[in-house]
Design a protein around this motif. Structure first.
Motif, mmCIF file in Angstrom:
data_model
loop_
_atom_site.group_PDB
_atom_site.id
_atom_site.type_symbol
_atom_site.label_atom_id
_atom_site.label_comp_id
_atom_site.label_asym_id
_atom_site.label_seq_id
_atom_site.Cartn_x
_atom_site.Cartn_y
_atom_site.Cartn_z
ATOM 1 N N ARG A 8 2.365 -8.700 11.107
ATOM 2 C CA ARG A 8 3.574 -9.425 10.689
ATOM 3 C C ARG A 8 3.955 -10.496 11.698
ATOM 4 N N GLU A 105 2.222 -5.455 2.044
ATOM 5 C CA GLU A 105 2.868 -5.848 3.290
ATOM 6 C C GLU A 105 4.148 -5.041 3.457
ATOM 7 N N ASP A 107 7.194 -2.747 5.259
ATOM 8 C CA ASP A 107 8.007 -2.923 6.459
ATOM 9 C C ASP A 107 7.403 -2.086 7.581
ATOM 10 N N GLY A 108 7.542 -2.569 8.784
ATOM 11 C CA GLY A 108 7.043 -1.841 9.933
ATOM 12 C C GLY A 108 5.733 -2.412 10.441
#
Length: 236
Positions: A8, A105, A107-108
């Motif tokens: 990310r 994709e 979160d985290g």
């Protein structure tokens, strides 16, 4: 401490909580192609590396309808069992996601795995050769496992297993501290498995390393690699 490159942000991120609590590695793979198996392989390696570092870790699979075929391929490649995707997580657990480039994709922190192509493990007499061939490239680099790569991996496995069985007959000696340090630095830097394999090649031929220390080095590294390098023990 094991660090991964978070897809990310492009920045390093710790794979375990600062308080060394549990880490949940969630593999996102919906198909049964070699890229999906590579995603599971990276998740398996993450769990192994965390455990070697003294952390509690587990692997979970968020898969699709081809999940049985994917799980069978994982077993053939010597991976640990993957639990079904959890509905909730324990408070304080670090969650690291592993997914193919262009895939989910969540979160985290997320480890991105590049595409892989080639035969499946069911098509090979020794699937460990496929596992080794995949480990020779960083997980962020695309890889095509062709006949030449598989032949080279199979020859390396045969040579190393025979050598480990031979070294096991020598008096045991500890892993040299500089070797242990280089191995750990390699795999704790975003799972640098190619560097781990390079270090094993140096130990294999280095005249300064006693055979008993070679054996302990290979056995130590195989806790991460999962190549069954001691398979030849007890053979004539």
């Amino acid at each position: 401490m094991l660090r991964i490159i978070d897809a990310r942000t492009g920045e390093p991120a710790e794979a375990a909580p600062a308080h060394r609590g549990p880490t949940l590695v969630r593999a996102h793979a919906a198909g049964s192609a070699l890229t999906d198996l590579r995603v599971l392989l990276v998740a398996d390696l993450l769990v192994r590396a965390l455990e070697i570092g003294g952390c509690v870790a587990s692997a979970w699979l968020d898969g699709g309808p081809l999940q049985p075929e994917l799980r069978a391929g994982a077993v053939a490649l010597g991976m640990r069992s993957f639990e079904a995707g959890p509905d909730a997580r324990v408070r304080g657990t670090r969650v690291v996601h592993v997914a193919a480039d262009g895939g989910p994709e969540p979160d985290g922190p997320r480890v991105a795995v590049a595409a892989a192509s080639g035969p499946g493990p069911a098509d090979l007499p020794d699937p460990a050769a496929l596992r080794l061939a995949l480990l020779t490239r960083h997980h962020g680099t695309p890889v095509h496992v062709g006949p030449a790569a598989l032949q080279e991996a199979d020859a390396t496995l045969t040579r190393w297993r025979e050598a480990v069985a031979r070294w096991a007959r020598s008096p045991s000696r500890p892993v040299p501290e500089d070797v242990r340090r280089r191995l750990r630095e390699a795999w704790e830097h975003d799972l640098g498995l190619p560097a781990v394999l390079d270090e094993l090649r140096r130990v294999e031929t280095g005249p300064e390393v006693p055979d008993g220390a070679r054996f302990e080095t290979y056995a130590h590294a195989d806790r991460l690699l999962g190549l069954d390098l001691t398979a030849g023990l007890g053979s004539s």
